[in-house]
Design a protein around this motif. Structure first.
Motif, PDB file in Angstrom:
ATOM      1  N   ILE A 100     -18.362  15.506  18.299  1.00 49.22           N
ATOM      2  CA  ILE A 100     -19.544  14.637  18.356  1.00 49.22           C
ATOM      3  C   ILE A 100     -19.325  13.480  17.395  1.00 49.22           C
ATOM      4  O   ILE A 100     -18.817  13.664  16.298  1.00 49.22           O
ATOM      5  N   GLN A 101     -19.712  12.304  17.804  1.00 53.23           N
ATOM      6  CA  GLN A 101     -19.396  11.111  17.015  1.00 53.23           C
ATOM      7  C   GLN A 101     -20.441  10.765  15.971  1.00 53.23           C
ATOM      8  O   GLN A 101     -20.985   9.662  15.934  1.00 53.23           O
ATOM      9  N   TYR A 102     -20.720  11.713  15.106  1.00 56.43           N
ATOM     10  CA  TYR A 102     -21.440  11.378  13.890  1.00 56.43           C
ATOM     11  C   TYR A 102     -20.390  11.021  12.836  1.00 56.43           C
ATOM     12  O   TYR A 102     -19.209  10.870  13.152  1.00 56.43           O
ATOM     13  N   GLU A 103     -20.825  10.893  11.568  1.00 55.88           N
ATOM     14  CA  GLU A 103     -19.876  10.542  10.510  1.00 55.88           C
ATOM     15  C   GLU A 103     -18.762  11.582  10.421  1.00 55.88           C
ATOM     16  O   GLU A 103     -18.980  12.773  10.662  1.00 55.88           O
ATOM     17  N   VAL A 104     -17.588  11.114  10.064  1.00 56.37           N
ATOM     18  CA  VAL A 104     -16.406  11.970  10.046  1.00 56.37           C
ATOM     19  C   VAL A 104     -16.534  13.101   9.030  1.00 56.37           C
ATOM     20  O   VAL A 104     -15.903  14.158   9.190  1.00 56.37           O
ATOM     21  N   ASP A 105     -17.345  12.920   8.015  1.00 53.22           N
ATOM     22  CA  ASP A 105     -17.497  13.950   6.994  1.00 53.22           C
ATOM     23  C   ASP A 105     -18.791  14.745   7.165  1.00 53.22           C
ATOM     24  O   ASP A 105     -19.174  15.486   6.258  1.00 53.22           O
ATOM     25  N   SER A 106     -19.423  14.608   8.309  1.00 54.67           N
ATOM     26  CA  SER A 106     -20.657  15.335   8.563  1.00 54.67           C
ATOM     27  C   SER A 106     -20.386  16.582   9.391  1.00 54.67           C
ATOM     28  O   SER A 106     -19.695  16.524  10.410  1.00 54.67           O
ATOM     29  N   VAL A 107     -20.974  17.703   8.966  1.00 56.52           N
ATOM     30  CA  VAL A 107     -20.795  18.942   9.736  1.00 56.52           C
ATOM     31  C   VAL A 107     -21.349  18.788  11.154  1.00 56.52           C
ATOM     32  O   VAL A 107     -20.940  19.507  12.067  1.00 56.52           O
ATOM     33  N   LYS A 108     -22.273  17.849  11.334  1.00 55.36           N
ATOM     34  CA  LYS A 108     -22.865  17.630  12.658  1.00 55.36           C
ATOM     35  C   LYS A 108     -21.848  17.146  13.680  1.00 55.36           C
ATOM     36  O   LYS A 108     -22.083  17.241  14.886  1.00 55.36           O
ATOM     37  N   SER A 109     -20.737  16.616  13.210  1.00 56.12           N
ATOM     38  CA  SER A 109     -19.723  16.087  14.119  1.00 56.12           C
ATOM     39  C   SER A 109     -18.803  17.169  14.673  1.00 56.12           C
ATOM     40  O   SER A 109     -17.998  16.902  15.557  1.00 56.12           O
ATOM     41  N   TYR A 110     -18.912  18.362  14.146  1.00 55.52           N
ATOM     42  CA  TYR A 110     -17.955  19.421  14.448  1.00 55.52           C
ATOM     43  C   TYR A 110     -18.666  20.625  15.044  1.00 55.52           C
ATOM     44  O   TYR A 110     -19.580  21.185  14.441  1.00 55.52           O
ATOM     45  N   ARG A 111     -18.238  21.017  16.219  1.00 54.30           N
ATOM     46  CA  ARG A 111     -18.888  22.137  16.876  1.00 54.30           C
ATOM     47  C   ARG A 111     -18.111  23.424  16.711  1.00 54.30           C
ATOM     48  O   ARG A 111     -18.694  24.503  16.641  1.00 54.30           O
ATOM     49  N   ASP A 112     -16.802  23.331  16.652  1.00 56.54           N
ATOM     50  CA  ASP A 112     -15.960  24.537  16.629  1.00 56.54           C
ATOM     51  C   ASP A 112     -15.308  24.692  15.259  1.00 56.54           C
ATOM     52  O   ASP A 112     -14.648  23.765  14.772  1.00 56.54           O
ATOM     53  N   TRP A 113     -15.476  25.875  14.678  1.00 56.42           N
ATOM     54  CA  TRP A 113     -15.041  26.124  13.311  1.00 56.42           C
ATOM     55  C   TRP A 113     -14.126  27.337  13.232  1.00 56.42           C
ATOM     56  O   TRP A 113     -14.307  28.310  13.958  1.00 56.42           O
ATOM     57  N   GLY A 114     -13.185  27.278  12.293  1.00 57.62           N
ATOM     58  CA  GLY A 114     -12.375  28.441  11.986  1.00 57.62           C
ATOM     59  C   GLY A 114     -13.120  29.343  11.006  1.00 57.62           C
ATOM     60  O   GLY A 114     -14.226  29.034  10.565  1.00 57.62           O
ATOM     61  N   GLN A 115     -12.467  30.443  10.629  1.00 54.95           N
ATOM     62  CA  GLN A 115     -13.152  31.447   9.820  1.00 54.95           C
ATOM     63  C   GLN A 115     -13.084  31.167   8.322  1.00 54.95           C
ATOM     64  O   GLN A 115     -13.793  31.802   7.564  1.00 54.95           O
ATOM     65  N   GLY A 116     -12.266  30.243   7.884  1.00 54.88           N
ATOM     66  CA  GLY A 116     -12.182  29.899   6.479  1.00 54.88           C
ATOM     67  C   GLY A 116     -11.102  30.646   5.726  1.00 54.88           C
ATOM     68  O   GLY A 116     -10.758  31.785   6.079  1.00 54.88           O
ATOM     69  N   THR A 117     -10.588  30.004   4.687  1.00 56.23           N
ATOM     70  CA  THR A 117      -9.603  30.624   3.819  1.00 56.23           C
ATOM     71  C   THR A 117      -9.979  30.302   2.371  1.00 56.23           C
ATOM     72  O   THR A 117     -10.337  29.163   2.056  1.00 56.23           O
ATOM     73  N   GLN A 118      -9.938  31.308   1.525  1.00 58.45           N
ATOM     74  CA  GLN A 118     -10.409  31.155   0.154  1.00 58.45           C
ATOM     75  C   GLN A 118      -9.337  30.504  -0.716  1.00 58.45           C
ATOM     76  O   GLN A 118      -8.192  30.959  -0.754  1.00 58.45           O
ATOM     77  N   VAL A 119      -9.753  29.471  -1.435  1.00 49.92           N
ATOM     78  CA  VAL A 119      -8.902  28.843  -2.447  1.00 49.92           C
ATOM     79  C   VAL A 119      -9.580  29.042  -3.797  1.00 49.92           C
ATOM     80  O   VAL A 119     -10.735  28.635  -3.979  1.00 49.92           O
ATOM     81  N   THR A 120      -8.878  29.670  -4.711  1.00 48.53           N
ATOM     82  CA  THR A 120      -9.412  29.905  -6.047  1.00 48.53           C
ATOM     83  C   THR A 120      -8.469  29.289  -7.071  1.00 48.53           C
ATOM     84  O   THR A 120      -7.272  29.626  -7.103  1.00 48.53           O
ATOM     85  N   VAL A 121      -9.006  28.379  -7.870  1.00 50.31           N
ATOM     86  CA  VAL A 121      -8.230  27.725  -8.912  1.00 50.31           C
ATOM     87  C   VAL A 121      -8.749  28.232 -10.252  1.00 50.31           C
ATOM     88  O   VAL A 121      -9.902  27.996 -10.611  1.00 50.31           O
ATOM     89  N   SER A 122      -7.892  28.942 -10.948  1.00 51.85           N
ATOM     90  CA  SER A 122      -8.325  29.567 -12.194  1.00 51.85           C
ATOM     91  C   SER A 122      -7.131  29.795 -13.105  1.00 51.85           C
ATOM     92  O   SER A 122      -6.023  30.076 -12.645  1.00 51.85           O
ATOM     93  N   SER A 123      -7.367  29.684 -14.395  1.00 51.81           N
ATOM     94  CA  SER A 123      -6.313  29.968 -15.368  1.00 51.81           C
ATOM     95  C   SER A 123      -6.402  31.419 -15.839  1.00 51.81           C
ATOM     96  O   SER A 123      -5.573  31.868 -16.622  1.00 51.81           O
TER      97      SER A 123
END
Length: 123
Positions: A100-123
């Motif tokens: 969907i042609q909303y703003e490129v950084d808007s979740v409204k522009s995206y209909r299909d999503w993957g399940q996600g991958t966790q990134v943890t940055v820690s010392s």
């Protein structure tokens, strides 16, 4: 339609990771693909996007100069290279297909999503 994000993990500040988004069930060549992230108790935010046509890219100000998005249509995969990671980059990272042609950084522009991958940055 399926998007499979992978490559997350635990890394120290200043470290690097490469995330992959494997697409199936559609022709990747014809779609913009975005990467988003969501930290605990925060809204999902757009991180980067790559176009289908000329490979043009978008980056959020917070990651510009540190993250690089790329695509390999022959492998039906989009990558997000994360360098110089900061603690505030900790989040679940999602890839999504822009339909969907909303703003490129808007979740409204995206209909299909993957399940996600966790990134943890820690010392």
């Amino acid at each position: 339609v399926q998007l499979q994000a992978s490559g997350g993990g635990l890394v120290q500040p200043g470290g690097s990771l490469r995330l992959s988004c494997a697409a199936s069930g559609f022709t990747l060549d014809y779609y913009n693909i975005g990467w988003f992230r969501q930290a605990p108790e925060k809204e999902r935010e757009g991180v980067s996007c790559i176009s289908d046509s000329d490979g043009s890219t978008y980056y959020a100000d917070s990651v510009k100069g540190r993250f690089t998005i790329s695509r390999d249509n022959s492998k039906a995969t989009v990558y997000l290279q994360l360098n110089s990671l900061k603690i505030e980059d900790t989040a679940v990272y999602y890839c999504a297909r822009r339909t969907i042609q909303y703003e490129v950084d808007s979740v409204k522009s995206y209909r299909d999503w993957g399940q996600g991958t966790q990134v943890t940055v820690s010392s």
